[in-house]
Scaffold this active site. Structure first.
Site, PDB file in Angstrom:
ATOM      1  N   ILE A  81       0.822  -1.212   0.000  1.00  0.00           N
ATOM      2  CA  ILE A  81       0.000   0.000   0.000  1.00  0.00           C
ATOM      3  C   ILE A  81       0.854   1.259   0.000  1.00  0.00           C
ATOM      4  O   ILE A  81       1.909   1.304   0.637  1.00  0.00           O
ATOM      5  CB  ILE A  81      -0.972  -0.001   1.218  1.00  0.00           C
ATOM      6  CG1 ILE A  81      -1.969   1.160   1.112  1.00  0.00           C
ATOM      7  CG2 ILE A  81      -0.237   0.029   2.536  1.00  0.00           C
ATOM      8  CD1 ILE A  81      -3.152   1.025   2.067  1.00  0.00           C
ATOM      9  N   VAL A  82       0.401   2.250  -0.752  1.00  0.00           N
ATOM     10  CA  VAL A  82       0.957   3.599  -0.667  1.00  0.00           C
ATOM     11  C   VAL A  82      -0.092   4.444   0.040  1.00  0.00           C
ATOM     12  O   VAL A  82      -1.219   4.581  -0.445  1.00  0.00           O
ATOM     13  CB  VAL A  82       1.267   4.166  -2.061  1.00  0.00           C
ATOM     14  CG1 VAL A  82       1.619   5.645  -1.966  1.00  0.00           C
ATOM     15  CG2 VAL A  82       2.418   3.399  -2.699  1.00  0.00           C
ATOM     16  N   ASP A  83       0.303   4.948   1.209  1.00  0.00           N
ATOM     17  CA  ASP A  83      -0.638   5.744   2.013  1.00  0.00           C
ATOM     18  C   ASP A  83      -0.229   7.215   1.897  1.00  0.00           C
ATOM     19  O   ASP A  83      -0.694   7.927   1.015  1.00  0.00           O
ATOM     20  CB  ASP A  83      -0.603   5.216   3.449  1.00  0.00           C
ATOM     21  CG  ASP A  83      -1.618   5.884   4.345  1.00  0.00           C
ATOM     22  OD1 ASP A  83      -2.320   6.801   3.887  1.00  0.00           O
ATOM     23  OD2 ASP A  83      -1.741   5.507   5.525  1.00  0.00           O
TER      24      ASP A  83
HETATM   25  C1  PRP Z   1       3.014   0.170   5.508  1.00  0.00           C
HETATM   26  C2  PRP Z   1       3.013  -0.345   4.079  1.00  0.00           C
HETATM   27  C3  PRP Z   1       3.956   0.582   3.373  1.00  0.00           C
HETATM   28  C4  PRP Z   1       3.828   1.876   4.158  1.00  0.00           C
HETATM   29  C5  PRP Z   1       3.015   2.874   3.392  1.00  0.00           C
HETATM   30  O1  PRP Z   1       4.106  -0.369   6.175  1.00  0.00           O
HETATM   31  O2  PRP Z   1       3.422  -1.682   4.002  1.00  0.00           O
HETATM   32  O3  PRP Z   1       5.294   0.115   3.420  1.00  0.00           O
HETATM   33  O4  PRP Z   1       3.146   1.574   5.386  1.00  0.00           O
HETATM   34  O5  PRP Z   1       2.803   4.025   4.132  1.00  0.00           O
HETATM   35  P1  PRP Z   1       3.222   5.467   3.620  1.00  0.00           P
HETATM   36  O6  PRP Z   1       2.809   5.588   2.173  1.00  0.00           O
HETATM   37  O7  PRP Z   1       2.398   6.372   4.501  1.00  0.00           O
HETATM   38  O8  PRP Z   1       4.685   5.646   3.807  1.00  0.00           O
HETATM   39  P2  PRP Z   1       4.257  -0.309   7.782  1.00  0.00           P
HETATM   40  O9  PRP Z   1       5.148   0.844   8.144  1.00  0.00           O
HETATM   41  O10 PRP Z   1       2.893  -0.331   8.409  1.00  0.00           O
HETATM   42  O11 PRP Z   1       5.051  -1.631   8.103  1.00  0.00           O
HETATM   43  P3  PRP Z   1       4.690  -3.140   7.750  1.00  0.00           P
HETATM   44  O12 PRP Z   1       4.683  -3.247   6.231  1.00  0.00           O
HETATM   45  O13 PRP Z   1       5.792  -3.909   8.371  1.00  0.00           O
HETATM   46  O14 PRP Z   1       3.330  -3.430   8.319  1.00  0.00           O
END
Ligand code: PRP
Length: 181
Positions: free
Chosen positions: A104-106
């Site tokens: 996901i891209v948040d």
């Molecule tokens: C989530 C996801 C992405 C990131 C996106 O990882 O897997 O890597 O957040 O967010 P952004 O666009 O706001 O930067 P997370 O940090 O939750 O770690 P995980 O993948 O280990 O759950």
């Protein structure tokens, strides 16, 4: 229909819809890299481990899989977009065709960081692939392959977690607000 876990409000994207879209993205990548000697898929842990495994097994173009892990600094309340590398690739990517694979891209901070970091290692080409994208990102890098747009709610399943739970659900579900607020 099977009972949903009590943390789950509703299913947003079914397992069939996900698998169909993953196959479409794999076919798109196969077309774009037709004739390439090798593509390096870089899955971003932990969230992308399931998507990386699935898309990799659907691709027919020759490819290898490597992983990186990134973490945000501090707690969410004071998050300023800074991220740090906690697990790096096993091999250099200079002169390789690289695709970053995210679940996901948040906000877009993680993908921005990855793109800049990997571009600095002089790959032959660098593309980005994410299965899910939220509206609110402030990305400066292009997203080349995108599976689905998601509403701005907390979603779990297919690699995505809440406090490390629900990653192995085969679908994408909305979490009940009272679980995380
Ligand atoms: C989530 C996801 C992405 C990131 C996106 O990882 O897997 O890597 O957040 O967010 P952004 O666009 O706001 O930067 P997370 O940090 O939750 O770690 P995980 O993948 O280990 O759950």
């Amino acid at each position: 229909m099977t009972d949903l876990h009590p943390d789950i409000k509703r299913i947003l994207i079914t397992e069939d819809e996900i698998q169909k879209r993953v196959a479409e993205l794999a076919a798109e990548i196969d077309r774009d890299y037709q004739g390439a000697d090798l593509v390096v898929l870089i899955g971003i842990l932990k969230g992308a481990f399931i998507f990386t495994a699935d898309i990799s097994r659907k691709m027919t173009v020759p490819h290898t899989v490597d992983f990186m892990s990134i973490s945000s600094y501090g707690d969410q309340a004071v998050f300023d977009g800074a991220v740090r590398l906690i697990l790096d690739l096993r091999k250099p990517i200079a002169d390789q065709h690289v695709i970053v694979v995210e679940d996901i891209v948040d906000t877009g901070h993680t993908m921005d960081y990855l793109y800049q970091t990997l571009q600095g290692r002089h790959p032959a080409s660098l593309k980005t692939c994410t299965l899910f994208k939220k509206e609110r990102n402030s990305l400066e890098v292009p997203l080349d392959y995108v599976g689905f747009d998601l509403p701005d709610v907390w979603v779990v399943g297919y690699g995505l977690d809440y406090a490390d739970k629900h990653r192995t659900l085969p679908y994408i579900a909305e979490l009940k607000k009272e679980v995380y607020s």
